[in-house]
Design an enzyme around this catalytic site. Structure first.
Site, PDB file in Angstrom:
ATOM      1  CG  HIS A  21      -8.634  61.495  72.177  1.00 55.44           C
ATOM      2  ND1 HIS A  21      -8.625  62.003  70.895  1.00 55.44           N
ATOM      3  CD2 HIS A  21      -9.833  61.862  72.706  1.00 55.44           C
ATOM      4  CE1 HIS A  21      -9.754  62.637  70.655  1.00 55.44           C
ATOM      5  NE2 HIS A  21     -10.507  62.579  71.732  1.00 55.44           N
ATOM      6  CG  ASP A  70     -13.307  65.783  70.331  1.00 59.85           C
ATOM      7  OD1 ASP A  70     -12.420  65.166  70.945  1.00 59.85           O
ATOM      8  OD2 ASP A  70     -14.322  65.227  69.871  1.00 59.85           O
ATOM      9  CD  GLU A  77     -12.014  59.200  71.755  1.00 60.66           C
ATOM     10  OE1 GLU A  77     -13.108  59.122  72.342  1.00 60.66           O
ATOM     11  OE2 GLU A  77     -11.824  59.965  70.760  1.00 60.66           O
TER      12      GLU A  77
END
Length: 335
Positions: A96, A179, A205
């Site tokens: 993502h 992330d 996401e």
């Protein structure tokens, strides 16, 4: 934002066997210039378009040096997602591209996008019609009442993200949005030598998902692909440590089919690369959308662990990054 003028990692690109033979050398020669650029792009959930444009430009240049030039699916009907199809695919990698962040509400109050860490003093950046913004977060002790300290009222609906501060030491890389910019970076490293497979750069996401279901439908119906790997970043915990290898998640909030997870673990053993097993009861990924789709997808989350999750200081060990790249290369050849 200009793309790094050398294809990241081409001169020192290593497959998993090179990592096995020369782990220290590979770790010290990994090129993180592309990762630095990825972490600096403002692309919270719902506003992925700037990162989509960057990736399309990067892929357009880089694919000239890849082993196989993929079919690139994007644009109308795909929203801000990108799907790369290589050869005769059997397995898809999902990474993502969105991040957590904040939306400015009224009177400079903030509404979280996803689950960001909240702490007094964090620097947030963005822009509205009046110009660029660099503001300071103000939070109560519980981190629930949020606003920004800024000399004017920011236009409502403006998104803000953590101010990037990319740091690299001998053993670690650290910045906001590892992330999942590190998961995206890993997928791009794998793309250099991938012969058969699909790479999906997905959206939303961090704030509930929404794109993976229709992408899964397409790749299942068009290519009969029904197994997936989730290239995402997980947590350092009491059971998952820095420097102990890439984490293979047996479960989080979702529970993937154990026979498929066992296949991934067997491949990790065969590769000789360092890995560690994760068992959690919370957290999620694109895997949850695959599991709830009406298509028989098997999936497994495989990613390096990070400390200081969802903060401006996400920190990942280089040895775990090397193991992540190597294991993805190995799995995409053998799944």
């Amino acid at each position: 934002m200009p793309i790094h003028n050398q294809i990241c990692g081409q001169t020192q690109k290593a497959n998993c066997f090179y990592i096995l033979l020369h782990p220290k050398l590979y770790v010290t020669t990994m090129n993180f210039d592309l990762l630095r650029q990825l972490c600096a792009i403002h692309a919270p959930s719902g506003e992925e378009a700037p990162l989509t444009d960057f990736l399309l430009e990067y892929i357009g240049q880089a694919q000239q040096n890849w082993k196989v030039k993929p079919t690139i699916l994007h644009g109308d009907g795909w929203q801000d997602n990108i799907v790369l199809v290589f050869g005769q695919p059997r397995t898809a990698i999902f990474a993502h591209i969105d991040s957590i962040g904040f939306t400015v509400r009224y009177d400079n109050k903030l509404v979280p996008i996803g689950g960001p860490d909240t702490e007094n003093g964090y620097k947030l950046v963005g822009k509205d019609a009046h110009g660029a913004i660099e503001a300071t977060m103000v939070a109560d002790e519980e981190g629930e009442i949020l606003c920004i300290d800024y000399p004017r009222v920011v236009e409502r609906g403006t998104s803000l993200t953590f101010k990037p501060d990319f740091r690299e030491t001998e053993d670690f890389v650290q910045c906001c949005y590892m992330d999942n910019r590190l998961g995206v970076w890993t997928a791009l490293q794998v793309a250099e030598t991938l012969e058969n497979g699909i790479i999906v750069f997905s959206t939303w996401e961090e704030h509930g998902g929404g794109s993976v279901a229709y992408i899964a439908k397409y790749i299942y119906e068009q290519y009969a692909v029904k197994q997936a790997l989730i290239s995402d970043i997980t947590w350092v915990t009491e059971g998952v440590k820095h420097g102990e290898g890439v984490a293979i998640s047996i479960r989080d909030r979702g529970i993937p089919r154990r026979s498929y997870v066992n296949k991934i673990i067997d491949l990790a053993k065969a590769s000789g690369l360092k890995y560690q097993l994760e068992v959690e009861g919370a957290g999620g990924s694109d895997g949850k959308e695959l599991q709830s789709s009406p298509y028989p997808f098997d999936w497994c989350f495989v990613g390096a662990p990070e400390d200081h999750v969802h903060s401006p200081n996400e920190k990942v060990h280089k040895a775990d990054i090397a193991a992540m790249v190597g294991l993805y290369e190995y799995m995409m050849k053998h799944l």
